[in-house]
Scaffold this motif. Structure first.
Motif, PDB file in Angstrom:
ATOM      1  N   ASN A   2      33.729  49.394  25.451  1.00  0.00           N
ATOM      2  CA  ASN A   2      33.302  48.317  26.394  1.00  0.00           C
ATOM      3  C   ASN A   2      33.065  49.011  27.790  1.00  0.00           C
ATOM      4  OD1 ASN A   2      35.691  48.451  27.299  1.00  0.00           O
ATOM      5  ND2 ASN A   2      36.413  46.420  26.521  1.00  0.00           N
ATOM      6  N   ASN A   3      32.674  48.192  28.683  1.00  0.00           N
ATOM      7  CA  ASN A   3      31.997  48.545  30.005  1.00  0.00           C
ATOM      8  C   ASN A   3      33.042  49.149  30.961  1.00  0.00           C
ATOM      9  OD1 ASN A   3      33.645  46.305  30.220  1.00  0.00           O
ATOM     10  ND2 ASN A   3      31.711  44.995  30.774  1.00  0.00           N
ATOM     11  N   ASP A   4      34.358  49.688  30.574  1.00  0.00           N
ATOM     12  CA  ASP A   4      35.282  50.093  31.813  1.00  0.00           C
ATOM     13  C   ASP A   4      34.667  51.463  32.387  1.00  0.00           C
ATOM     14  OD1 ASP A   4      37.232  49.939  28.885  1.00  0.00           O
ATOM     15  OD2 ASP A   4      37.264  48.405  30.337  1.00  0.00           O
ATOM     16  N   ASN A   5      34.306  52.441  31.545  1.00  0.00           N
ATOM     17  CA  ASN A   5      33.953  53.685  31.995  1.00  0.00           C
ATOM     18  C   ASN A   5      32.994  53.716  33.485  1.00  0.00           C
ATOM     19  OD1 ASN A   5      35.522  54.463  29.869  1.00  0.00           O
ATOM     20  ND2 ASN A   5      33.791  54.935  28.630  1.00  0.00           N
ATOM     21  N   GLY A   6      32.042  53.285  33.245  1.00  0.00           N
ATOM     22  CA  GLY A   6      31.205  53.500  34.568  1.00  0.00           C
ATOM     23  C   GLY A   6      31.617  52.414  35.498  1.00  0.00           C
ATOM     24  N   LYS A   7      31.850  51.339  35.382  1.00  0.00           N
ATOM     25  CA  LYS A   7      31.735  50.377  36.319  1.00  0.00           C
ATOM     26  C   LYS A   7      33.113  50.060  36.791  1.00  0.00           C
ATOM     27  CE  LYS A   7      28.304  47.985  33.885  1.00  0.00           C
ATOM     28  NZ  LYS A   7      27.942  46.588  33.346  1.00  0.00           N
ATOM     29  N   SER A   8      33.813  50.885  37.630  1.00  0.00           N
ATOM     30  CA  SER A   8      35.381  50.895  37.755  1.00  0.00           C
ATOM     31  C   SER A   8      35.523  49.995  38.947  1.00  0.00           C
ATOM     32  CB  SER A   8      35.876  52.254  37.914  1.00  0.00           C
ATOM     33  OG  SER A   8      35.302  53.038  38.871  1.00  0.00           O
ATOM     34  N   GLU A   9      34.309  49.593  39.571  1.00  0.00           N
ATOM     35  CA  GLU A   9      34.422  48.922  40.917  1.00  0.00           C
ATOM     36  C   GLU A   9      34.130  47.360  40.637  1.00  0.00           C
ATOM     37  OE1 GLU A   9      35.475  52.172  42.291  1.00  0.00           O
ATOM     38  OE2 GLU A   9      35.474  50.654  43.512  1.00  0.00           O
ATOM     39  N   SER A  10      33.476  47.061  39.573  1.00  0.00           N
ATOM     40  CA  SER A  10      33.205  45.769  39.520  1.00  0.00           C
ATOM     41  C   SER A  10      34.430  44.705  39.123  1.00  0.00           C
ATOM     42  CB  SER A  10      31.958  45.513  38.605  1.00  0.00           C
ATOM     43  OG  SER A  10      32.631  45.806  37.381  1.00  0.00           O
ATOM     44  N   ARG A  11      33.978  43.644  39.169  1.00  0.00           N
ATOM     45  CA  ARG A  11      35.366  42.349  38.686  1.00  0.00           C
ATOM     46  C   ARG A  11      34.486  41.716  37.572  1.00  0.00           C
ATOM     47  NH1 ARG A  11      38.199  39.316  43.365  1.00  0.00           N
ATOM     48  NH2 ARG A  11      39.151  41.100  44.158  1.00  0.00           N
ATOM     49  N   CYS A  12      35.375  41.641  36.600  1.00  0.00           N
ATOM     50  CA  CYS A  12      34.568  40.820  35.465  1.00  0.00           C
ATOM     51  C   CYS A  12      35.648  40.450  34.556  1.00  0.00           C
ATOM     52  CB  CYS A  12      33.706  41.899  34.572  1.00  0.00           C
ATOM     53  SG  CYS A  12      34.594  43.387  33.841  1.00  0.00           S
ATOM     54  N   VAL A  13      35.234  39.341  33.706  1.00  0.00           N
ATOM     55  CA  VAL A  13      36.262  38.857  32.582  1.00  0.00           C
ATOM     56  C   VAL A  13      36.308  40.164  31.611  1.00  0.00           C
ATOM     57  CG1 VAL A  13      36.954  37.165  30.974  1.00  0.00           C
ATOM     58  CG2 VAL A  13      35.764  36.490  33.381  1.00  0.00           C
TER      59      VAL A  13
END
Lengths: 487, 191
Positions: free
Chosen positions: A221-232
């Motif tokens: 899932n989306n951890d790798n690229g978007k380390s700055e975003s907040r999400c559930v």
């Protein structure tokens, strides 16, 4: 008065471990027994080393031991004459192969005596000379393109010398791991070793890694690229109820936790194997890696054999195999010792598996029946002793023979001696079980005097801590018991 | 491969008599290496029960806990991850991600485990991950009556954590998982 059915040759005081009454009587009985082998007279030691044919080697060894015990005044003299004359004669009489190897072998033998002090029996100095000739014979046999297994077995049953990694190769041949045809060796070995590697990879992985492997196909899932975003964090479904607390039978995790009991048991036993040998125990990294190898082998075996899994004692059978293979001077062999040991262990255990299975205890193939066979063998060869043990003192053979048989005598003798015994066990064409029973019978017969004189407690004490004895002598007696009912 | 059980807000005996039977049958000793509990057990017997699951037990104080000696927050390092533990009633607004992120920065941890809301949530933000295991017994909370029993089991393996979420929905145990990786290994901060 019981009618003695014990044959004369067994009845001689030669077989007792206590010194005999008179040395002269033993000299005459010596001649009775040995006159069909080589001419022996009142001064046997001086004549026999001159022409050392191989079959009497065991006897010659024993004669070297016997005269020092019985002919006290001559003891130091005879020993010196023996060692000097045997070395001199070897130089004269032996062919070029031995001459070429002689200086090397002598150095090797000496090195072994000096460096492996913790296992080598110093008394073998005297038989160093015959070791050299045995070694030469074995080397010639091993260097042939197609090895004659019958010949190899015959030589090996006399005992294999400790040097030059011969034992490692011979045991592999005897256990059928290496084929008699030398040209097949490299391909066979490569195949087996990679098979073991796959076993390890498949069976020794923990469930986290298995889950990770299965997941490589699904996108992370989306951890790798978007380390700055907040999400559930997104939840994903799991397949087949594969979670750590799963109680399902097919669950990888559940199997892992069930196996962990066995793994703990294996771990405990590995740590306790041969605490006196630096190879196996202690804090050195060598000992740790050896223990790791033992652990891996036993774990893979337990997982591949769910019927028998791991039983305490398998580590004792494994230890000598691994020791020999790992100490092979050939570096390539030593590097793959773990894989080779695994297959040889499987082969060796295949004959004895049924002894480890509790359900088979009372069956025809189980341990009880083997012990009964030992009892029968003893009855055939030495009825007086048998009667004394079974009936008079009621010593149930299970009390002593169980450990002898299941652990293949590794616990009764020191490490070097048990290697020697294994040479004979493994080289028997009928299979190790028959020889094992004969050796056990010989062990009983050799101390018959003490057994006959003892009561329940002293007999049991004696048999559970078998007194140190001359191994070649014992193996000779065992060999004599072959197919010879004493009617 | 370290298994860490995270649970809390059991409220035994005040709001619930016991853990659900299905959860109890799964929680057997010998599998789990660490237990972290957000608080509100509330009595010693629950503490003892959790101790039987695993000797390494960490608890922080919830407002209904009868044992007053539990700390307000706790941090521990397991493998490559730093975990922080706090009950959550101290962080106002309850369950708010920004405030929890503040707490996480204060404790300087990768994974923050808090409770109090009795709802399972798992958030990710710049500083790390916030996990709320919910209420293990499904007890009612200050805010809502509706709570499914839930707890969390984390499998920490190197730089990767797999979070298994166990929920009791309509009498059946449902398990999901969440995967995440840490990008750099833990280094001890100089200051």
């Amino acid at each position: 008065m019981v009618k003695k059915k014990v044959p004369d040759w067994l009845n001689s005081s030669l077989w007792s471990t206590t010194p005999s009454a008179s040395s002269s009587s033993t000299a005459t009985t010596d001649t009775n027994i040995f006159d069909h082998h080589s001419p022996t007279t009142a001064s046997p030691p001086l004549e026999s080393p001159i022409n050392p044919p191989l079959p009497p080697a065991a006897i010659r060894d024993e004669q070297q031991q016997q005269p020092p015990r019985h002919h006290h005044p001559q003891k130091p003299e005879i020993k010196d004459k023996l060692s000097k004359s045997s070395i001199v004669d070897d130089d004269d009489n032996n062919n070029s192969i031995i001459n070429d190897n002689y200086s090397d072998d002598n150095i090797i033998n000496n090195k072994i005596i000096i460096t492996n002090n913790d296992i080598r029996n110093v008394d073998d100095d005297e038989s160093a000379a015959e070791d050299i000739s045995k070694q030469a014979l074995l080397l010639t046999e091993l260097s042939k393109k197609v090895i004659n297994m019958g010949e190899l077995r015959r030589i090996a049953s006399q005992g294999i010398p400790d040097g030059a990694g011969i034992r490692s190769t011979v045991w592999k041949l005897l256990l059928g791991y290496l084929a008699p045809d030398r040209s097949l060796w490299s391909s066979e070995l490569a195949k087996k070793r990679s098979q073991y590697k796959h076993f390890k990879e498949d069976l020794l992985m923990n469930p986290s890694e298995i889950a990770r492997r299965l997941e490589k196909t699904t996108v992370l899932n989306n951890d790798n690229g978007k380390s700055e975003s907040r999400c559930v964090l997104s939840r994903s479904e799991i397949t087949h109820g594969e979670h750590p607390l799963s109680l399902g039978k097919s669950s990888v995790w559940n199997q892992f936790f069930q196996d962990s009991e066995i793994i703990e048991q294996i771990d405990r036993d590995v740590k306790r194997t041969h605490p006196d040998l630096h190879f196996f125990s202690g804090d050195s990294s060598l000992a740790k890696s050896n223990q790791e190898a033992l652990r891996n082998i036993l774990t893979v075996f337990a997982k591949l054999n769910p019927g028998i899994r791991y039983v305490q004692g398998m580590n004792e059978i494994l230890a000598p195999l691994f020791y020999i293979f790992k100490n092979d001077p050939d570096e390539e062999m030593a590097a793959f010792a773990e894989a080779d040991t695994f297959f040889c262990f499987v082969e060796l255990l295949s004959g004895f598996r049924d002894h480890f299975c509790q359900q088979l205890d009372n069956s025809v193939v189980g341990i009880r029946s083997t012990i009964t066979r030992l009892s029968q063998l003893l009855k055939e060869h030495d009825e007086e002793l048998w009667r004394h043990l079974e009936i008079t003192t009621k010593v149930n053979p299970q009390f002593y023979a169980f450990r002898w048989i299941t652990l293949l005598l590794t616990q009764e003798f020191n490490f070097a001696d048990s290697l020697h015994i294994w040479d004979t066990l493994l080289s028997d064409p009928e299979g190790p079980q028959e020889t094992l029973l004969r050796v056990c019978c010989a062990m009983l017969i050799l101390i018959r005097r003490r057994l006959l004189a003892g009561d329940f407690t002293s007999i049991l004490k004696l048999l559970q801590n078998y007194p140190p004895t001359n191994i070649s002598h014992m193996l000779y007696v065992a060999n004599k018991l072959r197919g010879q009912p004493s009617r | 491969m370290v298994l860490v059980l995270a649970l809390g807000d059991l409220h035994i005996p005040h709001r619930a008599p016991d853990l659900p039977a299905k959860f109890k049958s799964m929680l057997v000793p010998g599998k789990i290496q660490h237990v972290i509990c957000t608080g509100n057990l509330s009595i010693k017997e629950v503490h003892d029960y959790l101790k039987t699951l695993c000797p390494d037990l960490h608890i922080t104080r919830g407002e209904y806990d009868e044992d007053t000696r539990y700390p307000e927050t706790k941090t521990l390092t397991i493998g490559q991850f730093k975990l922080g533990l706090c009950h959550g009633h101290q962080v106002v607004p309850w369950g708010d991600l920004d405030s929890l992120a503040m707490l996480q920065r204060q404790l300087d941890v990768d994974i923050l485990v808090t409770g109090h809301t009795h709802q399972f949530t798992a958030y990710k933000h710049e500083g790390g991950v916030v996990i709320n295991p919910g209420s293990a017994t499904g007890a009612y909370s200050n805010i809502t009556y509706d709570a499914n029993p839930s707890f969390v089991l984390m499998d920490i393996d190197g730089l990767r954590v797999v979070v298994y979420v166990y929920e009791l929905i309509d009498g059946e145990v449902k398990v999901d998982k969440i995967d995440f990786k840490k990008t750099t290994a833990t280094t001890h901060s100089a200051h």
